[in-house]
Design a protein around this motif. Structure first.
Motif, mmCIF file in Angstrom:
data_model
loop_
_atom_site.group_PDB
_atom_site.id
_atom_site.type_symbol
_atom_site.label_atom_id
_atom_site.label_comp_id
_atom_site.label_asym_id
_atom_site.label_seq_id
_atom_site.Cartn_x
_atom_site.Cartn_y
_atom_site.Cartn_z
ATOM 1 N N VAL A 337 0.863 -1.182 0.000
ATOM 2 C CA VAL A 337 0.000 0.000 0.000
ATOM 3 C C VAL A 337 0.897 1.229 0.000
ATOM 4 O O VAL A 337 1.545 1.528 1.011
ATOM 5 C CB VAL A 337 -0.928 0.027 1.231
ATOM 6 C CG1 VAL A 337 -1.751 1.314 1.254
ATOM 7 C CG2 VAL A 337 -1.848 -1.192 1.240
ATOM 8 N N PRO A 338 0.994 1.934 -1.117
ATOM 9 C CA PRO A 338 1.847 3.123 -1.178
ATOM 10 C C PRO A 338 1.447 4.145 -0.114
ATOM 11 O O PRO A 338 0.263 4.377 0.138
ATOM 12 C CB PRO A 338 1.590 3.667 -2.592
ATOM 13 C CG PRO A 338 1.125 2.485 -3.378
ATOM 14 C CD PRO A 338 0.334 1.651 -2.409
ATOM 15 N N GLY A 339 2.452 4.713 0.518
ATOM 16 C CA GLY A 339 2.195 5.757 1.509
ATOM 17 C C GLY A 339 1.978 5.274 2.920
ATOM 18 O O GLY A 339 1.914 6.091 3.850
ATOM 19 N N ALA A 340 1.834 3.962 3.122
ATOM 20 C CA ALA A 340 1.639 3.442 4.480
ATOM 21 C C ALA A 340 2.888 3.710 5.317
ATOM 22 O O ALA A 340 4.016 3.557 4.844
ATOM 23 C CB ALA A 340 1.348 1.947 4.437
ATOM 24 N N GLN A 341 2.670 4.131 6.552
ATOM 25 C CA GLN A 341 3.779 4.443 7.456
ATOM 26 C C GLN A 341 3.689 3.523 8.684
ATOM 27 O O GLN A 341 3.004 3.829 9.662
ATOM 28 C CB GLN A 341 3.732 5.917 7.863
ATOM 29 C CG GLN A 341 3.934 6.870 6.679
ATOM 30 C CD GLN A 341 3.919 8.323 7.103
ATOM 31 O OE1 GLN A 341 3.336 8.674 8.125
ATOM 32 N NE2 GLN A 341 4.565 9.174 6.310
ATOM 33 N N THR A 342 4.395 2.422 8.580
ATOM 34 C CA THR A 342 4.348 1.414 9.637
ATOM 35 C C THR A 342 5.319 1.777 10.757
ATOM 36 O O THR A 342 6.447 2.188 10.502
ATOM 37 C CB THR A 342 4.710 0.033 9.070
ATOM 38 O OG1 THR A 342 3.800 -0.298 8.023
ATOM 39 C CG2 THR A 342 4.660 -1.040 10.150
ATOM 40 N N ARG A 343 4.873 1.611 11.980
ATOM 41 C CA ARG A 343 5.779 1.709 13.124
ATOM 42 C C ARG A 343 6.257 0.297 13.450
ATOM 43 O O ARG A 343 5.443 -0.583 13.741
ATOM 44 C CB ARG A 343 5.074 2.313 14.343
ATOM 45 C CG ARG A 343 5.972 2.279 15.599
ATOM 46 C CD ARG A 343 5.329 2.954 16.785
ATOM 47 N NE ARG A 343 4.127 2.282 17.261
ATOM 48 C CZ ARG A 343 3.448 2.660 18.346
ATOM 49 N NH1 ARG A 343 3.854 3.716 19.051
ATOM 50 N NH2 ARG A 343 2.358 2.010 18.717
ATOM 51 N N PHE A 344 7.546 0.090 13.413
ATOM 52 C CA PHE A 344 8.102 -1.228 13.689
ATOM 53 C C PHE A 344 8.644 -1.287 15.106
ATOM 54 O O PHE A 344 9.311 -0.363 15.582
ATOM 55 C CB PHE A 344 9.215 -1.565 12.696
ATOM 56 C CG PHE A 344 8.725 -1.814 11.298
ATOM 57 C CD1 PHE A 344 8.095 -3.005 10.977
ATOM 58 C CD2 PHE A 344 8.889 -0.854 10.305
ATOM 59 C CE1 PHE A 344 7.638 -3.242 9.690
ATOM 60 C CE2 PHE A 344 8.434 -1.076 9.021
ATOM 61 C CZ PHE A 344 7.805 -2.270 8.704
ATOM 62 N N VAL A 345 8.336 -2.394 15.788
ATOM 63 C CA VAL A 345 8.890 -2.661 17.114
ATOM 64 C C VAL A 345 9.735 -3.924 17.012
ATOM 65 O O VAL A 345 9.404 -4.845 16.271
ATOM 66 C CB VAL A 345 7.776 -2.831 18.171
ATOM 67 C CG1 VAL A 345 7.064 -1.516 18.409
ATOM 68 C CG2 VAL A 345 6.779 -3.910 17.768
ATOM 69 N N PRO A 346 10.865 -3.985 17.728
ATOM 70 C CA PRO A 346 11.752 -5.149 17.605
ATOM 71 C C PRO A 346 11.152 -6.404 18.233
ATOM 72 O O PRO A 346 10.768 -6.406 19.398
ATOM 73 C CB PRO A 346 13.021 -4.701 18.343
ATOM 74 C CG PRO A 346 12.580 -3.615 19.260
ATOM 75 C CD PRO A 346 11.417 -2.941 18.600
ATOM 76 N N ARG A 347 11.093 -7.449 17.457
ATOM 77 C CA ARG A 347 10.524 -8.714 17.937
ATOM 78 C C ARG A 347 11.291 -9.281 19.139
ATOM 79 O O ARG A 347 10.681 -9.794 20.080
ATOM 80 C CB ARG A 347 10.510 -9.726 16.783
ATOM 81 C CG ARG A 347 9.610 -10.924 16.990
ATOM 82 C CD ARG A 347 9.714 -11.889 15.809
ATOM 83 N NE ARG A 347 9.464 -11.246 14.545
ATOM 84 C CZ ARG A 347 8.273 -11.153 13.960
ATOM 85 N NH1 ARG A 347 7.219 -11.680 14.540
ATOM 86 N NH2 ARG A 347 8.138 -10.543 12.793
ATOM 87 N N PRO A 348 12.632 -9.213 19.153
ATOM 88 C CA PRO A 348 13.353 -9.789 20.295
ATOM 89 C C PRO A 348 13.134 -9.057 21.619
ATOM 90 O O PRO A 348 13.438 -9.610 22.673
ATOM 91 C CB PRO A 348 14.829 -9.688 19.860
ATOM 92 C CG PRO A 348 14.786 -9.636 18.371
ATOM 93 C CD PRO A 348 13.553 -8.848 18.063
ATOM 94 N N SER A 349 12.648 -7.833 21.573
ATOM 95 C CA SER A 349 12.308 -7.133 22.827
ATOM 96 C C SER A 349 10.876 -6.608 22.726
ATOM 97 O O SER A 349 10.571 -5.484 23.102
ATOM 98 C CB SER A 349 13.284 -5.985 23.085
ATOM 99 O OG SER A 349 13.287 -5.060 22.017
ATOM 100 N N LEU A 350 9.986 -7.475 22.243
ATOM 101 C CA LEU A 350 8.617 -7.081 21.930
ATOM 102 C C LEU A 350 7.876 -6.542 23.148
ATOM 103 O O LEU A 350 7.261 -5.474 23.099
ATOM 104 C CB LEU A 350 7.856 -8.277 21.344
ATOM 105 C CG LEU A 350 6.402 -7.990 20.940
ATOM 106 C CD1 LEU A 350 6.368 -7.128 19.684
ATOM 107 C CD2 LEU A 350 5.642 -9.289 20.717
ATOM 108 N N GLY A 351 7.911 -7.290 24.255
ATOM 109 C CA GLY A 351 7.129 -6.890 25.423
ATOM 110 C C GLY A 351 7.503 -5.519 25.931
ATOM 111 O O GLY A 351 6.638 -4.664 26.146
ATOM 112 N N ALA A 352 8.801 -5.287 26.126
ATOM 113 C CA ALA A 352 9.261 -3.989 26.626
ATOM 114 C C ALA A 352 8.908 -2.879 25.654
ATOM 115 O O ALA A 352 8.492 -1.779 26.057
ATOM 116 C CB ALA A 352 10.769 -4.031 26.869
ATOM 117 N N SER A 353 9.051 -3.133 24.362
ATOM 118 C CA SER A 353 8.757 -2.109 23.354
ATOM 119 C C SER A 353 7.283 -1.735 23.348
ATOM 120 O O SER A 353 6.926 -0.561 23.214
ATOM 121 C CB SER A 353 9.182 -2.606 21.967
ATOM 122 O OG SER A 353 10.563 -2.882 21.933
ATOM 123 N N LEU A 354 6.401 -2.733 23.509
ATOM 124 C CA LEU A 354 4.966 -2.452 23.519
ATOM 125 C C LEU A 354 4.553 -1.729 24.795
ATOM 126 O O LEU A 354 3.677 -0.858 24.775
ATOM 127 C CB LEU A 354 4.182 -3.746 23.347
ATOM 128 C CG LEU A 354 4.318 -4.427 21.984
ATOM 129 C CD1 LEU A 354 3.582 -5.765 21.970
ATOM 130 C CD2 LEU A 354 3.798 -3.535 20.854
#
Length: 622
Positions: A337-354
C-alpha cells in the motif's frame, strides 16, 4: 466436500526440510500422510511432527468456536459478534491514538507465501504497528553475506561431494532428518563427519569425531582454527581484501587461548585442527544456536573465513553453509500500500517495546504467532496483554498467547486450504499446497477472518484479487518444473567476486558469577510449541546441568530448583549430563515458561541474542 483420494502438498511448518507430502483424504478427513517419493529431499518419508497432523486436525485441543474472555473466563460466542468486537476495538484505538495504536503481529506458525496478503489490513489502516527483527536465523545470514555481499542459494546435495563434513552447532538427527539422509549418503561415499556442539546429541553420537565445547567459546575457537589455516596455507590466491588486519588479529589467538575458552584438551584441539585441514574438500554447516548472540554475525563470518583460508570456497563439495537466501518470488508490488507508514517494534524485545510504545497500542491482533511463549523476556509480553484493552489471537489451538487474549478465533491450518506455496530455506524447491482435509465445523480461514474485519472497518476489498495474483510465482523465470506442483529454483552461488575478511574481531564478555542459559531445539517441538502443552503446564520442565556443577551445588537427579534472573523465574527439575560444560544450564526451547528467562537484547542488526542469557540457580521454595 473434498473428494476422497490422494493430494500432493507440502509441509508448511517453520522447518528447513519443507517436506513434500502425499495426503490421503476420506470423507473430508485426513487419514494418512506420507512423504513424496519424487521429492529429492523428502525421499518418501516425513518426520513424526508432520505425521502428527493426522491426529491433531481433529484432536481434543482443536478450537472450533470463537471464545471471548468474560469475568476472566472464556465463553463461546458467534462469529458475527466476534468479528464486530474486533473491528470496533481497532476502530476505537485508531480514533484515540491513530493507526499506530493497532498492532498486527504475524508469527511463523506456517511459511505459506500467501500469508503476506493479510498485511493489507494494517497497511490500509495507514501502516499500524508491526514487529521486525528475527528470533531465529537472520543473524547468521548477515554474517554469511559479509564475505561476498550475498547469502546466495546452493543445493545442499553439494555435501555428497565433500570428503570432510563439519557440523558446527547443527543437530540434524533431531531437527533436519532429511539432511541426515544426505549426510548418510555422503559417508557411504567416504566422507568423514565431525560435529562441534555444546553437549552430546544424537548427531554427535553418530559422528566419526565430535568436540563438545563451552557455550560462548565458538568465536575464539574459529579464530584459532583460522590461525592454523594461515600458518598452513599462507595468504590465499583468490581475490580478497582486508587480509592483513585479520591476519594480525587471529595470529594473537593461541592454542592455549582456545583450550581455555573451549575446555578442549590439547589432544582434542589438535585432532580438530587435523579434521579441518587433512582431507579436503571440507564443507562446514553452521547451526542456529551459535549465531543467536550479540556477536553471531561476526562468528559466522569468521567460520566462513576459515573455509576461505583452507581453499574450500568454490570447490565442489567445499564451502560454508548456514541458510539459503530469502528469494523474492512474489509478484512485484504484492500486497503493498503506497504511503503506508508502519511503526516497527523489535521482535526480540517485543514486550518492553509495547509497554513503552507512544502512542500506546490499545488493540492487538496475533496471527500464527505465540509471542507470550516464543519471545525473549516473555513476562513483559504477558504484562502488555494484561493492560492492553483488546487483543485477539487467531490460532488453531489454545496457545500461551491465546490464553492471555481478550478474544480467540479458530483458524484452519495449511492442510485445510490450498493454492499456496512454500519455499524452503534449506533446499532449492518451491512447492504448492493442496487442500487435503475439510476443517471442522465452526473454523474459518485466516485470510477470510482478516478480510471480514477489514470490510467491517470500511476498507477496500483488495484481498481476493491480491490472493489470486499469488499464482504468478509459478511463472518466475528462475524456476524449472521438477514434478507436479514442484519447481526447482535456479542456483545463485554466493562464491563470486572478492572475498571480504572480517574488519573487526569483537571481544566476548562473560559473567562468571552466573550460569549461562542455553535453549536448544529438540525433536518434538517447533516454534516454541510443546505438543503436550497441558501436561507441560503441570510438570516442571527438565533442565540439564553437568555432573560437575551438580557436585559443586550438591544437586541430585530429579531435584526441583528455581532458575532466576532479572527477567523472571522458573521452577525446573534437574537432569545430570556429564557432557555439558560446568557453568551451563540447558533447557528445551519449546517448553512453556523458558522464555521468561531469556534476555531481550538486540544484535547491531536488530536480531535476537537468545543465548546471551545468564541465570542464578537456587533451591526451590517449598
Amino acid at each position: 466436500m473434498l473428494a476422497d483420494g490422494n493430494y500432493l502438498s507440502v509441509c508448511a511448518y517453520d522447518c528447513p526440510d519443507s517436506c513434500g507430502m502425499v495426503a490421503t483424504c476420506s470423507e473430508g478427513r485426513l487419514v494418512k500422510l506420507e512423504g513424496r517419493k519424487d521429492n529429492p529431499y523428502t525421499r518418501g518419508f516425513i518426520c513424526h511432527k508432520g505425521r502428527r497432523w493426522v491426529r491433531d486436525l481433529r484432536g481434543q485441543d482443536r478450537l472450533t468456536s470463537p471464545l471471548a474472555r468474560r469475568n476472566d473466563k472464556f465463553v463461546l460466542i458467534g462469529w458475527d459478534e466476534a468479528l464486530d468486537m474486533t473491528a470496533q476495538a481497532i476502530r476505537l484505538a485508531a480514533l484515540r491514538h491513530g493507526h499506530q495504536s493497532f498492532l498486527f503481529y504475524e508469527g511463523s506458525g506456517n511459511l505459506l507465501m500467501g500469508n503476506k496478503v493479510q498485511h493489507l489490513l494494517p497497511l490500509m489502516l495507514g501502516g499500524s504497528t508491526m514487529a521486525t527483527g528475527s528470533l531465529c536465523g537472520s543473524e547468521g545470514k548477515v554474517g554469511l553475506a559479509r564475505s561476498y555481499g550475498t547469502v546466495g542459494r546452493d543445493q545442499p546435495l553439494a555435501a555428497l561431494e565433500s570428503k570432510s563434513i563439519l557440523l558446527w552447532g547443527r543437530n540434524p538427527a533431531e531437527n533436519s532428518v532429511h539432511f541426515l539422509a544426505i549426510l548418510h549418503d555422503a559417508r557411504q561415499r567416504g566422507a568423514h563427519l565431525g560435529t562441534i556442539d555444546v553437549r552430546a546429541t544424537p548427531t554427535t553420537t553418530i559422528s566419526d569425531s565430535a568436540w563438545v565445547v563451552r557455550p560462548g567459546s565458538d568465536l575464539t575457537l574459529a579464530l584459532y582454527l583460522c590461525h592454523e589455516a594461515l600458518i598452513l596455507h599462507g595468504e590465499p590466491q583468490a581475490a580478497h581484501e582486508g587480509y592483513d588486519a585479520f591476519r594480525q588479529a587471529c595470529l594473537l589467538v593461541s592454542a592455549e587461548d582456545a583450550q581455555l575458552a573451549t575446555g578442549l584438551s590439547a589432544a582434542a584441539l589438535h585432532a580438530l585442527v587435523g579434521f579441518v585441514v587433512d582431507q579436503p574438500p571440507l564443507s562446514i554447516w553452521t547451526g542456529y544456536g551459535l549465531q543467536r548472540t550479540r556477536w553471531g554475525a561476526d562468528l559466522v563470518h569468521v567460520i566462513d573465513t576459515l573455509g576461505f583460508l583452507l581453499g574450500n570456497h568454490g570447490v565442489p563439495g567445499g564451502g560454508v553453509w548456514f541458510d539459503q537466501d530469502d528469494d523474492n518470488l512474489l509478484p512485484d508490488g504484492f500486497a503493498t500500500v503506497p504511503g503506508a507508514q508502519t511503526r516497527f517494534v523489535p521482535r526480540p524485545s517485543l514486550g518492553a517495546s509495547l509497554l513503552e510504545a507512544d502512542p500506546p497500542v490499545e488493540a492487538a491482533m496475533f496471527v500464527r504467532g505465540n509471542p507470550a511463549s516464543q519471545c525473549p523476556d516473555a513476562g513483559k509480553v504477558l504484562r502488555f496483554l494484561e493492560q492492553c484493552p483488546f487483543s485477539v489471537c487467531l490460532d488453531w489451538h489454545m496457545s500461551v498467547t491465546a490464553r492471555a487474549c481478550t478474544l480467540v478465533l479458530p483458524t484452519t491450518v495449511f492442510l485445510e486450504r490450498g493454492d499456496d506455496y512454500v519455499m524452503s530455506y534449506f533446499h532449492d524447491l518451491l512447492q504448492k499446497t493442496n487442500k487435503a482435509a475439510e476443517p471442522p465445523e465452526g473454523v474459518r480461514d485466516e485470510l477470510n477472518i482478516v478480510r471480514d474485519v477489514a470490510l467491517r472497518l470500511g476498507l477496500p476489498d483488495r484481498f481476493i484479487t491480491e490472493r489470486a495474483r499469488l499464482a504468478d510465482v509459478e511463472n518466475d523465470p528462475r524456476l524449472t518444473p521438477a514434478g507436479p506442483g514442484m519447481w526447482r529454483l535456479k542456483e545463485a552461488p554466493r562464491i563470486q567476486g572478492t572475498f571480504h575478511f572480517p574488519s573487526r574481531v569483537p571481544e566476548v564478555a562473560a559473567l562468571p558469577s552466573m550460569l549461562r542459559l542455553i535453549t536448544v531445539h529438540v525433536r518434538d517441538y517447533i516454534n516454541g510449541i510443546d505438543p503436550n502443552q497441558a501436561r507441560a503446564r503441570t510438570l516442571p520442565p527438565v533442565a540439564s546441568v553437568s555432573t560437575e556443577l551438580a557436585h559443586e551445588r550438591c544437586l541430585i537427579e530429579g531435584q526441583k530448583v528455581t532458575l532466576r534472573n532479572a527477567q523472571g523465574s522458573l521452577d525446573v527439575r534437574i537432569h545430570l549430563d556429564k557432557s555439558i560444560a560446568a557453568q551451563t544450564v540447558v533447557l528445551p526451547q519449546g517448553v512453556e515458561g523458558v522464555n521468561l528467562l531469556v534476555a531481550p537484547g538486540l544484535t547491531p542488526d536488530g536480531n535476537s541474542c537468545i543465548n546471551d542469557s545468564w541465570i542464578l540457580l537456587e533451591p526451590a521454595q517449598q
